[in-house]
Design an enzyme around this catalytic site. Structure first.
Site, PDB file in Angstrom:
ATOM      1  N   ASN A 150       0.808  -1.230   0.000  1.00  0.00           N
ATOM      2  CA  ASN A 150       0.000   0.000   0.000  1.00  0.00           C
ATOM      3  C   ASN A 150       0.839   1.276   0.000  1.00  0.00           C
ATOM      4  O   ASN A 150       0.484   2.254  -0.648  1.00  0.00           O
ATOM      5  CB  ASN A 150      -0.995  -0.013   1.163  1.00  0.00           C
ATOM      6  CG  ASN A 150      -0.333  -0.039   2.500  1.00  0.00           C
ATOM      7  OD1 ASN A 150       0.740  -0.609   2.673  1.00  0.00           O
ATOM      8  ND2 ASN A 150      -0.952   0.586   3.472  1.00  0.00           N
ATOM      9  N   GLU A 248       3.365  -5.262  12.325  1.00  0.00           N
ATOM     10  CA  GLU A 248       2.446  -4.127  12.136  1.00  0.00           C
ATOM     11  C   GLU A 248       1.364  -4.624  11.193  1.00  0.00           C
ATOM     12  O   GLU A 248       1.619  -4.870  10.010  1.00  0.00           O
ATOM     13  CB  GLU A 248       3.198  -2.939  11.550  1.00  0.00           C
ATOM     14  CG  GLU A 248       4.252  -2.425  12.516  1.00  0.00           C
ATOM     15  CD  GLU A 248       4.887  -1.114  12.100  1.00  0.00           C
ATOM     16  OE1 GLU A 248       4.837  -0.761  10.906  1.00  0.00           O
ATOM     17  OE2 GLU A 248       5.454  -0.448  12.970  1.00  0.00           O
ATOM     18  N   CYS A 282      -3.301   1.603   6.344  1.00  0.00           N
ATOM     19  CA  CYS A 282      -3.713   0.884   7.558  1.00  0.00           C
ATOM     20  C   CYS A 282      -4.305   1.838   8.589  1.00  0.00           C
ATOM     21  O   CYS A 282      -5.031   1.416   9.482  1.00  0.00           O
ATOM     22  CB  CYS A 282      -2.531   0.131   8.146  1.00  0.00           C
ATOM     23  SG  CYS A 282      -1.119   1.212   8.434  1.00  0.00           S
ATOM     24  N   GLU A 460       7.328   0.168  16.661  1.00  0.00           N
ATOM     25  CA  GLU A 460       8.488   0.652  15.925  1.00  0.00           C
ATOM     26  C   GLU A 460       8.469   2.180  16.018  1.00  0.00           C
ATOM     27  O   GLU A 460       7.649   2.756  16.709  1.00  0.00           O
ATOM     28  CB  GLU A 460       8.450   0.126  14.483  1.00  0.00           C
ATOM     29  CG  GLU A 460       8.611  -1.396  14.449  1.00  0.00           C
ATOM     30  CD  GLU A 460       8.658  -2.002  13.050  1.00  0.00           C
ATOM     31  OE1 GLU A 460       8.966  -1.291  12.094  1.00  0.00           O
ATOM     32  OE2 GLU A 460       8.388  -3.209  12.944  1.00  0.00           O
TER      33      GLU A 460
HETATM   34  P1  NDP Z   1       0.062  -9.379   3.129  1.00  0.00           P
HETATM   35  O1  NDP Z   1       0.047  -9.860   4.528  1.00  0.00           O
HETATM   36  O2  NDP Z   1      -0.633 -10.163   2.094  1.00  0.00           O
HETATM   37  O3  NDP Z   1       1.564  -9.229   2.605  1.00  0.00           O
HETATM   38  C1  NDP Z   1       2.545  -8.457   3.268  1.00  0.00           C
HETATM   39  C2  NDP Z   1       3.920  -8.974   2.869  1.00  0.00           C
HETATM   40  O4  NDP Z   1       4.072 -10.299   3.389  1.00  0.00           O
HETATM   41  C3  NDP Z   1       4.113  -9.082   1.361  1.00  0.00           C
HETATM   42  O5  NDP Z   1       5.451  -8.782   1.038  1.00  0.00           O
HETATM   43  C4  NDP Z   1       3.789 -10.540   1.110  1.00  0.00           C
HETATM   44  O6  NDP Z   1       4.360 -11.025  -0.063  1.00  0.00           O
HETATM   45  C5  NDP Z   1       4.420 -11.178   2.340  1.00  0.00           C
HETATM   46  N1  NDP Z   1       3.902 -12.512   2.649  1.00  0.00           N
HETATM   47  C6  NDP Z   1       2.745 -13.083   2.261  1.00  0.00           C
HETATM   48  N2  NDP Z   1       2.652 -14.354   2.721  1.00  0.00           N
HETATM   49  C7  NDP Z   1       3.795 -14.589   3.433  1.00  0.00           C
HETATM   50  C8  NDP Z   1       4.304 -15.705   4.155  1.00  0.00           C
HETATM   51  N3  NDP Z   1       3.637 -16.852   4.240  1.00  0.00           N
HETATM   52  N4  NDP Z   1       5.501 -15.584   4.772  1.00  0.00           N
HETATM   53  C9  NDP Z   1       6.196 -14.434   4.699  1.00  0.00           C
HETATM   54  N5  NDP Z   1       5.780 -13.339   4.012  1.00  0.00           N
HETATM   55  C10 NDP Z   1       4.595 -13.405   3.395  1.00  0.00           C
HETATM   56  O7  NDP Z   1      -0.449  -7.878   3.183  1.00  0.00           O
HETATM   57  P2  NDP Z   1      -0.755  -6.917   1.959  1.00  0.00           P
HETATM   58  O8  NDP Z   1       0.479  -6.800   1.105  1.00  0.00           O
HETATM   59  O9  NDP Z   1      -2.041  -7.360   1.352  1.00  0.00           O
HETATM   60  O10 NDP Z   1      -0.928  -5.512   2.692  1.00  0.00           O
HETATM   61  C11 NDP Z   1      -2.121  -5.047   3.184  1.00  0.00           C
HETATM   62  C12 NDP Z   1      -2.204  -5.272   4.674  1.00  0.00           C
HETATM   63  O11 NDP Z   1      -1.131  -4.613   5.339  1.00  0.00           O
HETATM   64  C13 NDP Z   1      -3.468  -4.718   5.276  1.00  0.00           C
HETATM   65  O12 NDP Z   1      -4.016  -5.650   6.161  1.00  0.00           O
HETATM   66  C14 NDP Z   1      -2.973  -3.509   6.054  1.00  0.00           C
HETATM   67  O13 NDP Z   1      -3.785  -3.149   7.139  1.00  0.00           O
HETATM   68  C15 NDP Z   1      -1.631  -3.948   6.488  1.00  0.00           C
HETATM   69  N6  NDP Z   1      -0.808  -2.798   6.834  1.00  0.00           N
HETATM   70  C16 NDP Z   1      -0.492  -2.547   8.139  1.00  0.00           C
HETATM   71  C17 NDP Z   1       0.229  -1.430   8.483  1.00  0.00           C
HETATM   72  C18 NDP Z   1       0.611  -1.144   9.900  1.00  0.00           C
HETATM   73  O14 NDP Z   1       1.512  -0.339  10.098  1.00  0.00           O
HETATM   74  N7  NDP Z   1      -0.014  -1.738  10.889  1.00  0.00           N
HETATM   75  C19 NDP Z   1       0.667  -0.463   7.466  1.00  0.00           C
HETATM   76  C20 NDP Z   1       0.287  -0.843   6.135  1.00  0.00           C
HETATM   77  C21 NDP Z   1      -0.425  -1.959   5.835  1.00  0.00           C
HETATM   78  P3  NDP Z   1       3.483 -11.062  -1.427  1.00  0.00           P
HETATM   79  O15 NDP Z   1       3.049  -9.685  -1.718  1.00  0.00           O
HETATM   80  O16 NDP Z   1       4.437 -11.573  -2.394  1.00  0.00           O
HETATM   81  O17 NDP Z   1       2.336 -12.008  -1.137  1.00  0.00           O
END
Ligand code: NDP
Length: 479
Positions: A150, A248, A282, A460
């Site tokens: 995002n 996060e 988020c 963080e």
């Molecule tokens: P995901 O959890 O799908 O993916 C996040 C990252 O984790 C990506 O790089 C993804 O790779 C990787 N990933 C996926 N599966 C695995 C696994 N089994 N093991 C290790 N890494 C893995 O989240 P999104 O990318 O869809 O992001 C949106 C989400 O992030 C929302 O829920 C949002 O709320 C949250 N978010 C939270 C924030 C915070 O600060 N609390 C800030 C911003 C977003 P790949 O893309 O290749 O699947």
């Protein structure tokens, strides 16, 4: 067609298997680059390089580390337009937003942690009559940084900057959906001469690359930003090798608006907190609780402001660009359907939008406002992560707090009131890691950042991040 490559041990490499994945420009629905479809062998290679680089990097003087991080920041600054265009093309966000928020914040992250490591204090504790304790904080070794789509470069640097500043070497995986600016950053690292192996970036799927980083016993910590279900999996895996973990995760943030607020300021900010980045932040407020005295006034004013929002080609002067991917667009549209089934009324929006010209195949959704749903229904309990908000009226402060706290999440909350005592009372009672009063998304990088409940583990930001990326050792010296 752009070819994105891994950056391992200072070299640009394809995946060992030579397999690739397609990367789509979501505002046009077209493939514009390929990325390596890396696997555990590529990750092992990156971990090996990071391990070899660790000792020298960890022993480098503060000044040298400061110079390297600052040089990266300055070169991104010099290439601002290139990074802005890349972020917008990869993610679908308006270029003005990437220029105003994403890329400047990535630069700030690097500058901030370059300086933070110079000022990171250690403590000493005098034990009367016995001796003196002092606390050492040492880098952990190789750490893994995994970031979402995002705010791609913004959140990528939010992880790697403190990790590197604290003296660790890094194996990082950006989201497979938005890998482009992390790739451009590795180009910068190569050009400024960052020592080989200090930062390694492996592109590919979360289920292979991400999972391999998390599983490796040689990786000492995982800093992850992403969805709650991925975070839950990562937490379980990290336990097996006793890794430090910082998570996060998702949110379902309440925006609580009291009768006595400054209406105009609240209205303008609530438009931003609802729809910035197509609602894919988020910290966006997705549940808007409005006190009954101003509910009708708010509803009418809000809907008419939403009607003015322009959605379209992110390279033009629009308020909202496209959703990040087709899969994510479908997920959001399914939630809008669910809202109707749960008895909600769509006050405005609710549909996919088709844009003429080059963006005709893009993934656009109208900003959507829904009312008439219970605060306990699925749509008000689960994270949608799109341009969709619900309006919920309330009577008393206690009602608002109870409904706001009713989800499994606890990331951020916004409170609008001109009564200072109420602001303090509500801020204290809301279960969330971050509370904004009469504002939204004002970020000071020194402050602790993170969520409660299923929105995360750990904090963080500022010295919290420096503490996470270091191991603490206490030494006692007898008098
Ligand atoms: P995901 O959890 O799908 O993916 C996040 C990252 O984790 C990506 O790089 C993804 O790779 C990787 N990933 C996926 N599966 C695995 C696994 N089994 N093991 C290790 N890494 C893995 O989240 P999104 O990318 O869809 O992001 C949106 C989400 O992030 C929302 O829920 C949002 O709320 C949250 N978010 C939270 C924030 C915070 O600060 N609390 C800030 C911003 C977003 P790949 O893309 O290749 O699947």
């Amino acid at each position: 067609m752009i070819t994105i490559q891994n950056y391992i041990n200072g070299q640009f490499l394809d995946s060992g298997s030579k397999k690739t994945l397609e990367n789509i420009n979501p505002s046009q629905g077209k493939v514009f680059s390929t990325i390596p479809d890396s696997d555990s062998t590529d990750v092992e290679q990156a971990i090996h390089a990071a391990n070899n680089a660790f000792l020298d990097w960890s022993l480098l003087s503060f000044e040298k580390r400061f110079d390297y991080l600052l040089a990266i920041a300055h070169m991104i600054e010099a290439r601002m337009d290139n990074f802005v265009q890349a972020e917008s093309m990869d993610n679908g966000k308006p270029t003005w937003l990437a220029k105003q928020a994403d890329i400047p914040r990535a630069i700030s992250n690097l500058k901030f942690f370059a300086a933070a490591q110079m000022n990171f204090p250690s403590e000493s504790h005098h034990t009367p009559g016995q001796g003196l304790n002092y606390t050492l904080r040492k880098p952990l070794g190789v750490v893994g940084c995994i970031s979402p789509w995002n705010l791609p470069l913004y959140l990528f640097t939010w992880k790697i900057a403190p990790a590197l500043a604290a003296g660790n070497t890094v194996v990082a995986k950006p989201s497979e959906v938005t890998p482009y600016t992390a790739y451009l950053l590795t180009k910068v690292c190569a050009e400024i001469g960052l020592p080989a192996g200090v930062l390694n970036v492996v592109h590919g799927l979360g289920s292979t690359v991400g999972a391999s980083i998390v599983a490796s016993p040689k990786v000492k910590a995982i800093a992850f930003t992403g969805g709650t279900s991925t975070g839950r999996y990562i937490n379980g895996e990290c336990a097996k090798t006793f890794k430090k973990v910082s998570l996060e995760l998702g949110g379902k943030n309440p925006n609580i608006i009291f009768n006595d607020c400054n209406f105009d300021e609240m209205l303008a900010t609530t438009i931003r907190s609802s729809f910035t980045n197509q609602g894919q932040i988020c910290l966006c407020g997705s549940r808007i609780f409005v006190q009954k005295g101003i509910y009708e006034q708010f509803k009418n004013a809000f809907v008419s402001k939403v009607r003015e929002l322009k959605v379209g080609d992110p390279r033009t002067e629009v308020n909202l660009g496209s959703i990040v991917s087709e899969v994510h667009m479908e997920k959001i549209l399914n939630y809008i359907d669910l809202a109707k089934k749960e008895g909600g009324s769509i006050l405005i929006g609710g549909n996919r939008l088709s844009i003429e010209g080059e963006c005709k195949d893009g993934f656009f959704i109208q900003p959507t406002v829904i009312e008439g749903l219970s605060h306990l229904c699925q749509v008000n309990q689960e994270e949608i992560f799109g341009p969709v908000v619900t309006l919920i009226p309330f009577d008393t402060e206690e009602d608002a707090i109870e409904m706001a706290n009713s989800t499994p999440y606890g990331l951020a909350c916004t409170i609008w009131t001109d009564t200072i005592q109420r602001a303090h009372r509500v801020a204290e009672k809301i279960d969330s890691g971050i509370v904004w009063v009469n504002s939204w998304m004002v970020r000071d990088l020194r402050t602790p950042f993170g969520g409660m409940k299923e929105s995360g583990v750990g904090r963080e930001g500022g010295f919290e991040a420096m503490r996470f990326f270091t191991e603490t050792k206490n030494v006692f010296i007898k008098y």
